[in-house]
Design a protein around this motif. Structure first.
Motif, PDB file in Angstrom:
ATOM      1  N   LEU A 219      39.987  41.372  42.919  1.00 19.36           N
ATOM      2  CA  LEU A 219      40.985  42.375  43.286  1.00 19.36           C
ATOM      3  C   LEU A 219      41.260  42.421  44.789  1.00 19.36           C
ATOM      4  CD1 LEU A 219      40.479  45.483  40.962  1.00 19.36           C
ATOM      5  CD2 LEU A 219      42.590  44.191  41.358  1.00 19.36           C
ATOM      6  N   ASP A 220      40.284  42.065  45.587  1.00 16.98           N
ATOM      7  CA  ASP A 220      40.527  42.086  47.033  1.00 16.98           C
ATOM      8  C   ASP A 220      41.507  40.995  47.457  1.00 16.98           C
ATOM      9  OD1 ASP A 220      38.845  39.954  46.522  1.00 16.98           O
ATOM     10  OD2 ASP A 220      37.514  40.341  48.225  1.00 16.98           O
ATOM     11  N   ARG A 221      41.793  40.054  46.566  1.00 11.34           N
ATOM     12  CA  ARG A 221      42.770  38.996  46.833  1.00 11.34           C
ATOM     13  C   ARG A 221      44.147  39.321  46.257  1.00 11.34           C
ATOM     14  NH1 ARG A 221      39.413  34.294  44.095  1.00 11.34           N
ATOM     15  NH2 ARG A 221      41.484  33.310  44.069  1.00 11.34           N
ATOM     16  N   LEU A 222      44.270  40.520  45.680  1.00 14.32           N
ATOM     17  CA  LEU A 222      45.495  40.863  44.950  1.00 14.32           C
ATOM     18  C   LEU A 222      46.123  42.132  45.536  1.00 14.32           C
ATOM     19  CD1 LEU A 222      44.017  40.319  41.362  1.00 14.32           C
ATOM     20  CD2 LEU A 222      45.203  38.650  42.805  1.00 14.32           C
ATOM     21  N   PRO A 223      46.741  42.022  46.680  1.00 18.04           N
ATOM     22  CA  PRO A 223      47.261  43.217  47.351  1.00 18.04           C
ATOM     23  C   PRO A 223      48.389  43.907  46.599  1.00 18.04           C
ATOM     24  CG  PRO A 223      48.019  41.220  48.463  1.00 18.04           C
ATOM     25  CD  PRO A 223      46.986  40.784  47.467  1.00 18.04           C
ATOM     26  N   SER A 224      49.029  43.206  45.685  1.00 15.63           N
ATOM     27  CA  SER A 224      50.153  43.823  44.973  1.00 15.63           C
ATOM     28  C   SER A 224      49.699  44.834  43.917  1.00 15.63           C
ATOM     29  CB  SER A 224      51.000  42.743  44.280  1.00 15.63           C
ATOM     30  OG  SER A 224      50.254  42.095  43.258  1.00 15.63           O
ATOM     31  N   ILE A 225      48.428  44.746  43.470  1.00 18.49           N
ATOM     32  CA  ILE A 225      47.941  45.610  42.394  1.00 18.49           C
ATOM     33  C   ILE A 225      47.749  47.037  42.904  1.00 18.49           C
ATOM     34  CG2 ILE A 225      46.065  46.061  40.766  1.00 18.49           C
ATOM     35  CD1 ILE A 225      47.844  43.682  40.062  1.00 18.49           C
ATOM     36  N   GLU A 226      48.452  47.970  42.233  1.00 15.06           N
ATOM     37  CA  GLU A 226      48.332  49.388  42.582  1.00 15.06           C
ATOM     38  C   GLU A 226      47.508  50.162  41.559  1.00 15.06           C
ATOM     39  OE1 GLU A 226      52.273  50.906  43.088  1.00 15.06           O
ATOM     40  OE2 GLU A 226      52.814  49.409  44.615  1.00 15.06           O
ATOM     41  N   HIS A 227      47.539  49.707  40.292  1.00 15.50           N
ATOM     42  CA  HIS A 227      46.815  50.419  39.244  1.00 15.50           C
ATOM     43  C   HIS A 227      46.239  49.426  38.233  1.00 15.50           C
ATOM     44  CE1 HIS A 227      48.203  54.409  40.479  1.00 15.50           C
ATOM     45  NE2 HIS A 227      49.380  53.844  40.701  1.00 15.50           N
ATOM     46  N   VAL A 228      45.106  49.818  37.640  1.00 15.03           N
ATOM     47  CA  VAL A 228      44.455  49.045  36.586  1.00 15.03           C
ATOM     48  C   VAL A 228      44.237  49.977  35.391  1.00 15.03           C
ATOM     49  CG1 VAL A 228      42.408  47.737  35.906  1.00 15.03           C
ATOM     50  CG2 VAL A 228      43.303  47.532  38.242  1.00 15.03           C
ATOM     51  N   VAL A 229      44.688  49.560  34.229  1.00 11.42           N
ATOM     52  CA  VAL A 229      44.505  50.332  32.997  1.00 11.42           C
ATOM     53  C   VAL A 229      43.475  49.604  32.143  1.00 11.42           C
ATOM     54  CG1 VAL A 229      45.625  51.259  30.933  1.00 11.42           C
ATOM     55  CG2 VAL A 229      46.875  51.163  33.106  1.00 11.42           C
ATOM     56  N   VAL A 230      42.450  50.331  31.686  1.00 10.88           N
ATOM     57  CA  VAL A 230      41.300  49.709  31.026  1.00 10.88           C
ATOM     58  C   VAL A 230      41.153  50.235  29.590  1.00 10.88           C
ATOM     59  CG1 VAL A 230      38.816  49.268  31.118  1.00 10.88           C
ATOM     60  CG2 VAL A 230      40.136  49.509  33.240  1.00 10.88           C
TER      61      VAL A 230
END
Length: 655
Positions: A219-230
């Motif tokens: 996730l630290d390589r994925l700056p576009s991610i704002e939310h994660v649904v689990v």
């Protein structure tokens, strides 16, 4: 029965010796023709006005505005093409809402976990979950055109996630849940996804597979991610970051409202599906939602004759396009009851698939030939311990089904009049466009049937000229159809260079080698690089594999071409045996290929292996076998393997 192809001595033996098999099932009222002659006539009519033909198919659905479209098909491959320009609809409405209105309490989805867990949703429950998830995504800031990554196995929630994106116009990318962290990250970086929908874990061969933890590691390589649904699949404790991470059930509990469906223009992108290569960057194929719905509905109609009365199981993993084509979209569009299974098809026992067929009274299955070879390898006795009489049809895609396995399945699996239908398609085509028409056209063990109406094609030589009947050439698509991909995400130049260069900008190059026989059946004999040149003779690896599979005791076979100083290339074969085989020898296998094809095709080496490297969709990954014998190790993409650990085992066996 004597066939036209038997009078053509130049045909390869596997084609020449094949025979027409009349359809087992009666013609269905759902299919608009009643005989093979009517089918062939409809096919020819469809080519005279492709746009008009596809507009007739699209009349099946509910449109929002601009229908009927004033121009059904505009443009072409070279200039760019558009179907139903300006017309708007919503895919989720046509796959879910319209069935929920008429049959709200009908079971839409049965889910079976590898560990025996069971759940189901009615069409009303599927609609409610989908529409509330769509609203929840909108509340998280997802708007039309935003990208959503779906990193899920086969779950009920996967259906809701896909159709929630369709509902609000988000562009989704389903990422195979078995991919490594790096493969996951590469795809998310390419799409700049705003949200990822994943699960805590999934189950595979009795072991939990960490999904949320895999995502967290990159996730630290994925700056576009704002939310994660689990999704809570196993209930395992996973790290959850406040404000960013949300449990699926809690998110829905906090979202009572249902999102209204957004009007989507027929040519707007709806999803991206990546194809893996050997070393090159995976290609993100862009498909439209409307075209995908229209074409996959048509595909499932002709190749499966799916109806509301069917209990239907597509065995593929949701991460491969087979599952969206034949279940997530094309299947749901017909209002049948779908089966989604998590895990390996032969775990925890070899008869797991038989158990599911018997328990759920499954009527139709869509799968890969490898699945049927697995059943055959386990023998007749295992099949006879289960009541499989509900099974009326098995459809196939991925690679050709050899005649030996075809006959074994026909004699041992399903109802006495069960139909077997081998089809052909690619991720790029978005549908299996060659097929038998269920209950209408004859099939042939090994062939891919006939082109379905609305699909124009030809087979040409290296100069682009049509080849004669029985000659192997390059398979091309000469006119667009709705399910075809429109470009490569962020790389339109690669789209043009890879698919529209060798034979010009007006013909799509499948890179598959094929021939057509005297009965008009298409035989896809492998990738162009799977047709090897031995001392000036072009030989089909599929033909050699078919010869090997005809040997009693052979369960699976793969053939590759390796470089040779004298002959240019020579074939090398890999064989795995059934449990009961005891007297199969390498010399006998070489002799069989020599007998069937000729001395020129005699393999330089034949390796007896305990298993094969396969994708979760069932394809044998032949390039990895080639790397193992040529280099002693693998260097290409292995992220899509059903069992990555098998490579170390095979390296030891081939060492």
């Amino acid at each position: 029965m004597t066939t036209a192809s038997e009078s053509l001595p130049d045909l390869p033996p596997m084609v020449r010796e094949s025979h027409l098999v009349a359809p087992s099932l009666p013609p269905s009222s759902r299919i608009p023709v009643r005989s093979e002659a009517e089918f062939r006539a409809l096919y020819q009519r469809s080519l005279t006005d492709l746009g008009g033909y596809w507009q007739e198919v699209a009349n099946t659905f509910e449109w929002m505005d601009g229908w009927p479209a004033s121009v059904a098909l505009g443009g072409d491959f070279s200039t760019g093409y558009r179907f139903f320009d300006g017309a708007t609809m919503n895919v989720s409405v046509n796959c879910i809402d319209r069935h929920a209105r008429t049959s709200p309490s009908k079971i839409a989805l049965y889910w079976i976990g590898e560990d025996g867990s069971e759940r189901s949703w009615t069409y009303e429950e599927l609609l409610d979950t989908t529409a509330r998830l769509a609203q929840a995504l909108a509340n998280l800031g997802v708007t039309k055109g935003d990208r959503v990554a779906i990193f899920l196995p086969n779950l009920l929630e996967t259906f809701a996630a896909v159709h929630a994106c369709f509902r609000i116009g988000a562009i989704y990318n389903i990422i195979f849940s078995g991919f490594s962290a790096n493969a996951l990250a590469e795809r998310i970086v390419d799409t700049t996804a705003k949200v990822v929908i994943t699960a805590d874990e999934s189950m595979r061969r009795g072991r939990p597979v960490a999904l949320k933890a895999t995502l967290d590691s990159v996730l630290d390589r994925l700056p576009s991610i704002e939310h994660v649904v689990v999704v809570r699949r196993t209930g395992a404790a996973v790290a959850m970051k406040a404000g960013r991470d949300h449990y699926f059930d809690e998110l829905l509990a906090a979202t009572p409202d249902r999102a209204d469906p957004v009007a989507i223009e027929a040519n707007e992108p709806a999803f991206i599906i990546y194809t893996s290569g050997t070393t090159a960057k995976p290609k993100g194929l862009v498909h439209t939602g409307t075209g995908f719905l229209v074409g996959t509905y048509h595909d499932v109609l002709w190749s499966l004759d799916l109806g509301p009365e069917d209990i239907y199981w597509c065995t593929a993993d949701t991460g491969w396009l087979t599952f969206p084509i034949f279940e997530l979209v094309g299947g749901l569009a017909h209002g049948a009851t779908m089966v989604a299974y998590e895990g390996a098809l032969d775990y925890p026992t070899p008869d797991r698939a038989y158990e599911l067929i018997e328990k759920l009274k499954i009527t139709k299955i869509f799968t890969a030939p490898t699945f049927l070879r697995m059943l055959a390898r386990n023998g007749d006795a295992l099949a006879k311990t289960h009541d499989l009489s509900s099974l009326k049809l098995i459809g196939l895609v991925g690679e050709p089904l050899d005649a030996k396995t075809w006959n074994w399945v026909h004699d041992n699996v399903g109802a006495p009049n069960m139909e077997i239908n081998n089809t052909y398609g690619q991720s790029e085509t978005g549908s299996a466009w060659t097929s038998s028409a269920v209950g209408i056209t004859s099939s042939k063990p090994g062939s891919c049937g006939l082109a379905l109406p609305g699909h124009a094609w030809e087979i040409v030589d290296e100069s682009g000229e049509p080849v004669s009947v029985g000659k192997v050439g390059y398979l091309l698509i000469t006119q667009p159809f709705p399910t075809m991909f429109r470009t490569i995400w962020n790389d339109p130049e690669r789209y043009r260079a890879q698919y529209f260069t060798r034979f010009g900008a007006d013909r799509y190059d499948t890179a598959d080698a094929a021939l057509v026989d005297g009965d008009g059946h298409i035989w896809v004999v492998g990738r162009v690089d799977g047709v090897i040149n031995v001392a000036g003779h072009r030989l089909s690896t599929m033909e050699m594999e078919s010869a090997l599979l005809s040997v009693p005791g052979v369960a699976e076979a793969a053939v590759v071409g390796v470089d040779d100083e004298t002959k240019g290339q020579v074939p090398v074969a890999f064989v795995s045996l059934s449990a009961s085989a005891s007297d199969v020898t390498v010399d006998a296998l070489k002799a069989k290929i020599t007998e069937e094809i000729g001395a020129i095709a005699r393999p330089k080496q034949v390796y007896l292996l305990s298993t094969m490297p396969r994708t979760r969709s069932g394809k044998i990954v032949r390039r990895l076998l080639k790397e193992l014998v040529v280099d002693g190790h693998t260097s290409g993409d292995t992220t899509g393997l059903e069992d990555p650990e098998v490579l170390a085992k095979l390296e030891a066996e081939l060492g």
